[in-house]
Design an enzyme around this catalytic site. Structure first.
Site, PDB file in Angstrom:
ATOM      1  N   TYR A  74      -5.670  12.542  -6.655  1.00 26.33           N
ATOM      2  CA  TYR A  74      -7.039  12.315  -7.140  1.00 26.33           C
ATOM      3  C   TYR A  74      -7.749  13.614  -7.517  1.00 26.33           C
ATOM      4  O   TYR A  74      -8.904  13.592  -7.931  1.00 26.33           O
ATOM      5  CB  TYR A  74      -7.849  11.547  -6.077  1.00 26.33           C
ATOM      6  CG  TYR A  74      -7.328  10.142  -5.896  1.00 26.33           C
ATOM      7  CD1 TYR A  74      -6.061   9.924  -5.371  1.00 26.33           C
ATOM      8  CD2 TYR A  74      -8.071   9.042  -6.281  1.00 26.33           C
ATOM      9  CE1 TYR A  74      -5.545   8.652  -5.221  1.00 26.33           C
ATOM     10  CE2 TYR A  74      -7.562   7.757  -6.130  1.00 26.33           C
ATOM     11  CZ  TYR A  74      -6.298   7.574  -5.607  1.00 26.33           C
ATOM     12  OH  TYR A  74      -5.796   6.309  -5.469  1.00 26.33           O
TER      13      TYR A  74
ATOM     14  N   ASP B 145       6.147   2.008   2.062  1.00 27.00           N
ATOM     15  CA  ASP B 145       6.668   0.703   1.637  1.00 27.00           C
ATOM     16  C   ASP B 145       6.964  -0.176   2.855  1.00 27.00           C
ATOM     17  O   ASP B 145       6.632  -1.365   2.882  1.00 27.00           O
ATOM     18  CB  ASP B 145       7.907   0.857   0.729  1.00 27.00           C
ATOM     19  CG  ASP B 145       8.861   1.951   1.180  1.00 27.00           C
ATOM     20  OD1 ASP B 145       8.547   2.675   2.141  1.00 27.00           O
ATOM     21  OD2 ASP B 145       9.946   2.082   0.573  1.00 27.00           O
TER      22      ASP B 145
ATOM     23  N   ASP C 137      -5.538   4.285  -0.691  1.00 28.03           N
ATOM     24  CA  ASP C 137      -6.220   3.464  -1.695  1.00 28.03           C
ATOM     25  C   ASP C 137      -5.500   2.112  -1.842  1.00 28.03           C
ATOM     26  O   ASP C 137      -6.120   1.045  -1.859  1.00 28.03           O
ATOM     27  CB  ASP C 137      -6.202   4.238  -3.026  1.00 28.03           C
ATOM     28  CG  ASP C 137      -7.161   3.663  -4.053  1.00 28.03           C
ATOM     29  OD1 ASP C 137      -7.822   2.655  -3.755  1.00 28.03           O
ATOM     30  OD2 ASP C 137      -7.241   4.229  -5.157  1.00 28.03           O
TER      31      ASP C 137
END
Ligand SMILES: NC(=O)c1ccc[n+]([C@@H]2O[C@H](COP(=O)([O-])OP(=O)(O)OC[C@H]3O[C@@H](n4cnc5c(N)ncnc54)[C@H](O)[C@@H]3O)[C@@H](O)[C@H]2O)c1
Length: 356
Positions: A141, A225, A249
């Site tokens: 980001y 994951d 996020d």
């Protein structure tokens, strides 16, 4: 003997309703806060798409310094408007607060209030009660990267993932402190260090080092994951999760689904000891804006989180229990299976809060 009287000053809160449904849910949340009896003083700012389209202002010149200097907390609705396709105002206001005010820990409590809200079969409120701490100022980001030979068949794009020792350490420490302060037993660090070896290696080393200072708290590691699978299959095993900006996020949207959807989710953007910012997780939801159908509970629970952060725990608890009562009595908006409008739902919660 001196007779000292302590005068408590009201907490000063800057309010930025923003765009879309932010302009609907935030005023209702302010009413609920007032009905809790909390000693607070609100000052509203019109930062958002309307103001940007009028005079090009996103944040006034000394906006962030003013917020840090003059306020105890900031309460934000949502930003994003189809009339500003670049989303420049949203980036400057929201990412500006996170980055320029260095609000490095994004705190997302994930609590299921009632079994009826959860899409998982047979899940109960005891099964879904954990907190995600997302690093909020680094990672992909930071907007570093570039394009080469853009628009040609040989185009190349890079997006850098920035992880500093200082940034990783402080958010991991925040997660352990959060666990300690909230009676949590376990901190799980999630990354993708099997493929993102350099950044993941840093997170791994720092996590192990910081953990030594918190011997009473169990630690665990999971690739992100595998964590997604765990969140759906065995959410009960989760307690406090700490992860980087992008993974945080993504997993917090999955987490919002577990608690009933975006309309139910609260968050804080925190730098301990500094003016911090609180916002519901949802966006401005342009298609439903102005229709009195947005769920105000995420904003109301966010307001409670802000009050607790400011030391107004009793008022925060009243609001949380009023929301819980609303859910149990199905005084809810349509997105979570109720039939009330935004205003009616929030007024019910405000009245209930006042009565507690
Ligand atoms: N923090 C923020 O301010 C923030 C976060 C996400 C998106 N956005 C912006 O919001 C705009 C819309 O983005 P999006 O559609 O991806 O996300 P969104 O959260 O606005 O909406 C996603 C879906 O959830 C529904 N929804 C969201 N909040 C709800 C509520 N309180 N009650 C009932 N339904 C609700 C919407 O109707 C939509 O179907 C974009 O401009 C985006 O950039 C802002």
């Amino acid at each position: 003997m001196l007779n000292a009287t302590i005068i408590l000053m009201p907490k000063r809160i800057a309010v930025v309703p923003g765009d879309g449904i932010g302009k609907e849910v935030i005023p209702t949340a302010l009413d609920v806060v007032r009905s809790s009896g909390a000693e607070v003083e609100f000052t509203s700012f019109d930062w958002g798409a309307d103001r940007y389209l009028i005079d090009g202002t996103t944040v006034p010149a000394d906006g962030f310094q003013m917020l840090a200097r003059d306020f105890d907390a900031i309460f934000v609705g949502a930003l994003g408007d189809p009339r500003v396709p670049s989303n420049i105002h949203a980036k400057e206001i929201l990412l500006g607060m996170r980055f320029k005010m260095d609000l490095y820990a994004n705190v997302r409590p994930v609590r299921l209030l009632d079994a009826s809200l959860c899409p998982l079969k047979n899940a109960t409120p005891q099964d879904i009660d954990f907190t995600v701490i997302r690093e909020n100022t680094e990672g992909v980001y930071m907007d570093m990267g570039g394009n080469f030979k853009m628009g040609t068949p040989d185009e190349l794009a890079t997006q850098e993932d920035i992880n500093t020792r200082k940034g990783v350490e402080r958010v991991i420490r925040f997660a352990f402190e959060y666990a300690r302060a909230n009676g949590r037993k376990k901190v799980l660090m999630s990354d993708k260090s099997n493929v993102m070896t350099y950044a993941g290696g840093l997170w791994q080393r720092v996590f192990k080092e910081v953990a030594k200072e918190y011997s009473e708290i169990q630690t665990q590691h999971m690739f992100v994951d595998a964590l997604c699978l765990q969140m759906v299959r065995e959410p009960r095993s989760l307690d406090v999760i700490v992860t980087n900006n992008m993974f945080g996020d993504i997993i917090t949207d999955l987490a919002a689904a577990l608690q009933g959807g975006l309309g139910m989710a609260a968050s804080g953007n925190i730098h301990p000891g500094r003016t911090s910012m609180f916002e519901p997780v949802h966006g401005s939801a342009p298609p439903i804006a102005g229709k009195n159908i947005a769920n105000p509970m995420g904003a109301i629970l966010t307001a409670a989180m802000m009050l607790a952060h400011l030391g107004l725990g009793a008022e925060a608890r009243k609001i949380e229990s009023a929301v819980l009562d609303a859910v149990r009595q199905r005084k809810m908006t349509v997105d979570v299976g109720g039939s009330m409008g935004t205003q009616e739902c929030a007024s019910w919660i405000a009245e209930r809060t006042a009565a507690l």
